[in-house]
Scaffold this motif. Structure first.
Motif, PDB file in Angstrom:
ATOM      1  N   UNK A  64      -0.539  23.241   0.760  1.00 23.60           N
ATOM      2  CA  UNK A  64      -0.140  22.628   2.032  1.00 23.60           C
ATOM      3  C   UNK A  64       1.267  22.031   1.937  1.00 23.60           C
ATOM      4  N   UNK A  65       1.919  22.216   0.805  1.00 25.45           N
ATOM      5  CA  UNK A  65       3.258  21.690   0.566  1.00 25.45           C
ATOM      6  C   UNK A  65       3.316  20.162   0.723  1.00 25.45           C
ATOM      7  N   UNK A  66       2.337  19.491   0.134  1.00 23.99           N
ATOM      8  CA  UNK A  66       2.284  18.020   0.128  1.00 23.99           C
ATOM      9  C   UNK A  66       2.241  17.559  -1.328  1.00 23.99           C
ATOM     10  N   UNK A  67       3.373  17.070  -1.804  1.00 29.73           N
ATOM     11  CA  UNK A  67       3.472  16.623  -3.186  1.00 29.73           C
ATOM     12  C   UNK A  67       3.734  15.120  -3.199  1.00 29.73           C
ATOM     13  N   UNK A  68       3.099  14.393  -4.108  1.00 31.68           N
ATOM     14  CA  UNK A  68       3.361  12.948  -4.186  1.00 31.68           C
ATOM     15  C   UNK A  68       4.830  12.673  -4.499  1.00 31.68           C
ATOM     16  N   UNK A  69       5.346  11.583  -3.967  1.00 32.83           N
ATOM     17  CA  UNK A  69       6.742  11.187  -4.210  1.00 32.83           C
ATOM     18  C   UNK A  69       6.993  10.914  -5.686  1.00 32.83           C
ATOM     19  N   UNK A  70       5.986  10.365  -6.349  1.00 33.59           N
ATOM     20  CA  UNK A  70       6.090  10.175  -7.801  1.00 33.59           C
ATOM     21  C   UNK A  70       4.811  10.722  -8.421  1.00 33.59           C
ATOM     22  N   UNK A  71       4.964  11.304  -9.564  1.00 32.83           N
ATOM     23  CA  UNK A  71       3.814  11.851 -10.272  1.00 32.83           C
ATOM     24  C   UNK A  71       2.897  10.675 -10.658  1.00 32.83           C
ATOM     25  N   UNK A  72       1.606  10.778 -10.381  1.00 30.35           N
ATOM     26  CA  UNK A  72       0.714   9.677 -10.762  1.00 30.35           C
ATOM     27  C   UNK A  72       0.680   9.505 -12.279  1.00 30.35           C
ATOM     28  N   UNK A  73       0.622   8.260 -12.708  1.00 30.81           N
ATOM     29  CA  UNK A  73       0.653   7.956 -14.139  1.00 30.81           C
ATOM     30  C   UNK A  73      -0.193   6.718 -14.420  1.00 30.81           C
ATOM     31  N   UNK A  74      -0.540   6.562 -15.664  1.00 25.97           N
ATOM     32  CA  UNK A  74      -1.292   5.393 -16.118  1.00 25.97           C
ATOM     33  C   UNK A  74      -0.286   4.264 -16.361  1.00 25.97           C
ATOM     34  N   UNK A  75      -0.256   3.243 -15.484  1.00 30.73           N
ATOM     35  CA  UNK A  75       0.744   2.187 -15.643  1.00 30.73           C
ATOM     36  C   UNK A  75       0.375   1.226 -16.763  1.00 30.73           C
ATOM     37  N   UNK A  76       1.381   0.543 -17.255  1.00 31.68           N
ATOM     38  CA  UNK A  76       1.132  -0.546 -18.201  1.00 31.68           C
ATOM     39  C   UNK A  76       0.961  -1.836 -17.396  1.00 31.68           C
ATOM     40  N   UNK A  77       0.491  -2.871 -18.044  1.00 28.81           N
ATOM     41  CA  UNK A  77       0.395  -4.176 -17.394  1.00 28.81           C
ATOM     42  C   UNK A  77       1.794  -4.609 -16.959  1.00 28.81           C
ATOM     43  N   UNK A  78       2.804  -4.316 -17.783  1.00 34.56           N
ATOM     44  CA  UNK A  78       4.184  -4.650 -17.439  1.00 34.56           C
ATOM     45  C   UNK A  78       4.609  -3.948 -16.150  1.00 34.56           C
ATOM     46  N   UNK A  79       4.263  -2.662 -16.008  1.00 36.76           N
ATOM     47  CA  UNK A  79       4.605  -1.919 -14.782  1.00 36.76           C
ATOM     48  C   UNK A  79       4.038  -2.631 -13.557  1.00 36.76           C
ATOM     49  N   UNK A  80       2.775  -3.027 -13.624  1.00 33.39           N
ATOM     50  CA  UNK A  80       2.137  -3.678 -12.481  1.00 33.39           C
ATOM     51  C   UNK A  80       2.742  -5.054 -12.222  1.00 33.39           C
ATOM     52  N   UNK A  81       3.021  -5.810 -13.281  1.00 36.23           N
ATOM     53  CA  UNK A  81       3.657  -7.120 -13.106  1.00 36.23           C
ATOM     54  C   UNK A  81       5.035  -6.936 -12.468  1.00 36.23           C
ATOM     55  N   UNK A  82       5.766  -5.959 -12.952  1.00 30.49           N
ATOM     56  CA  UNK A  82       7.109  -5.703 -12.424  1.00 30.49           C
ATOM     57  C   UNK A  82       7.042  -5.312 -10.946  1.00 30.49           C
ATOM     58  N   UNK A  83       6.108  -4.451 -10.582  1.00 24.10           N
ATOM     59  CA  UNK A  83       5.942  -4.074  -9.180  1.00 24.10           C
ATOM     60  C   UNK A  83       5.493  -5.272  -8.350  1.00 24.10           C
ATOM     61  N   UNK A  84       4.639  -6.107  -8.921  1.00 21.51           N
ATOM     62  CA  UNK A  84       4.134  -7.276  -8.204  1.00 21.51           C
ATOM     63  C   UNK A  84       5.222  -8.263  -7.839  1.00 21.51           C
ATOM     64  N   UNK A  85       6.291  -8.305  -8.615  1.00 21.25           N
ATOM     65  CA  UNK A  85       7.397  -9.221  -8.313  1.00 21.25           C
ATOM     66  C   UNK A  85       8.065  -8.882  -6.987  1.00 21.25           C
ATOM     67  N   UNK A  86       7.919  -7.646  -6.539  1.00 22.66           N
ATOM     68  CA  UNK A  86       8.510  -7.244  -5.261  1.00 22.66           C
ATOM     69  C   UNK A  86       7.683  -7.735  -4.073  1.00 22.66           C
ATOM     70  N   UNK A  87       6.519  -8.312  -4.341  1.00 19.84           N
ATOM     71  CA  UNK A  87       5.624  -8.777  -3.282  1.00 19.84           C
ATOM     72  C   UNK A  87       5.268 -10.236  -3.500  1.00 19.84           C
ATOM     73  N   UNK A  88       6.260 -11.143  -3.456  1.00 15.87           N
ATOM     74  CA  UNK A  88       5.951 -12.555  -3.696  1.00 15.87           C
ATOM     75  C   UNK A  88       5.045 -13.103  -2.606  1.00 15.87           C
ATOM     76  N   UNK A  89       4.252 -14.120  -2.939  1.00 16.53           N
ATOM     77  CA  UNK A  89       3.394 -14.715  -1.922  1.00 16.53           C
ATOM     78  C   UNK A  89       4.218 -15.353  -0.807  1.00 16.53           C
ATOM     79  N   UNK A  90       3.574 -15.643   0.292  1.00 13.47           N
ATOM     80  CA  UNK A  90       4.261 -16.238   1.434  1.00 13.47           C
ATOM     81  C   UNK A  90       4.853 -17.603   1.100  1.00 13.47           C
ATOM     82  N   UNK A  91       4.232 -18.309   0.182  1.00 14.89           N
ATOM     83  CA  UNK A  91       4.700 -19.658  -0.152  1.00 14.89           C
ATOM     84  C   UNK A  91       4.980 -19.746  -1.645  1.00 14.89           C
ATOM     85  N   UNK A  92       6.177 -20.140  -1.988  1.00 18.52           N
ATOM     86  CA  UNK A  92       6.535 -20.412  -3.381  1.00 18.52           C
ATOM     87  C   UNK A  92       7.035 -21.845  -3.453  1.00 18.52           C
ATOM     88  N   UNK A  93       6.292 -22.684  -4.156  1.00 19.07           N
ATOM     89  CA  UNK A  93       6.732 -24.064  -4.293  1.00 19.07           C
ATOM     90  C   UNK A  93       7.945 -24.122  -5.221  1.00 19.07           C
TER      91      UNK A  93
END
Length: 185
Positions: free
Chosen positions: A141-170
């Protein structure tokens, strides 16, 4: 003039014994009750406090805004394979069209064709793209993921999580979060 703040609006940032947050996304926060309990049980050190205090007949105590564990908790080496962590790895974007709406997940190689539910075969997908791709192979169907799926490390997830800070940071949390903080020369 005294401003009264509800204790409910005073969560505590929880740091490991090395002063790094236990988790960036979701941010490791405890309710004020859990933070006070941990202080009373001598499980944490108070690093910073709010101006808000709680009172009992015999005690007044400022609410902790940042606490650090007294004993180091070794972080997991491999993140759990959960829907949330797949979305976080893929930055909450459909891997086919980039939409942030109505996310689900898709098996790149459909289960009906032998695909397994693994890090390497599952991607975040919006419901319309998931329905469009259905049980077909990407090249059919010519539908390819933008990035190849991979097994992330905890660091990868923490790093991605920094792009989504909570609404409130004291303000007292900022020195421990390292989110886009410009360092002084």
């Amino acid at each position: 003039m005294t401003i009264h703040v509800s204790p409910e609006g005073c969560p505590a940032l929880v740091l490991n014994a090395d002063f790094r947050p236990l988790s960036y996304y979701p941010l490791s926060l405890w309710s004020w009750q859990d933070a006070i309990k941990a202080v009373c049980l001598d499980r944490v050190n108070i690093v910073s406090e709010y101006d808000t205090a709680i009172h009992s007949p015999s005690l007044e105590m400022k609410l902790p805004s940042v606490v650090s564990l007294k004993e180091y908790v070794k972080p997991a080496k491999h993140p759990a394979f959960t829907r949330f962590n797949v979305f976080l790895r893929d930055r909450f974007l459909c891997q086919y069209c980039g939409s942030k709406e109505d996310l689900t997940f898709d098996h790149v190689v459909p289960r009906s064709k032998g695909g397994r539910t693994t890090w390497e075969n599952v991607v975040a997908a919006c419901a319309p793209c998931n329905l469009k791709k259905a049980n077909r192979m990407p090249w059919e169907i010519n539908m390819f993921p933008r990035q190849k799926p991979y097994h992330p490390t905890v660091f990868d997830l923490h790093n991605n999580g920094r792009a989504f800070p909570p609404n409130h940071l004291h303000q007292s949390w900022l020195d421990y979060l390292y989110w886009d903080i410009e360092l002084e020369p």
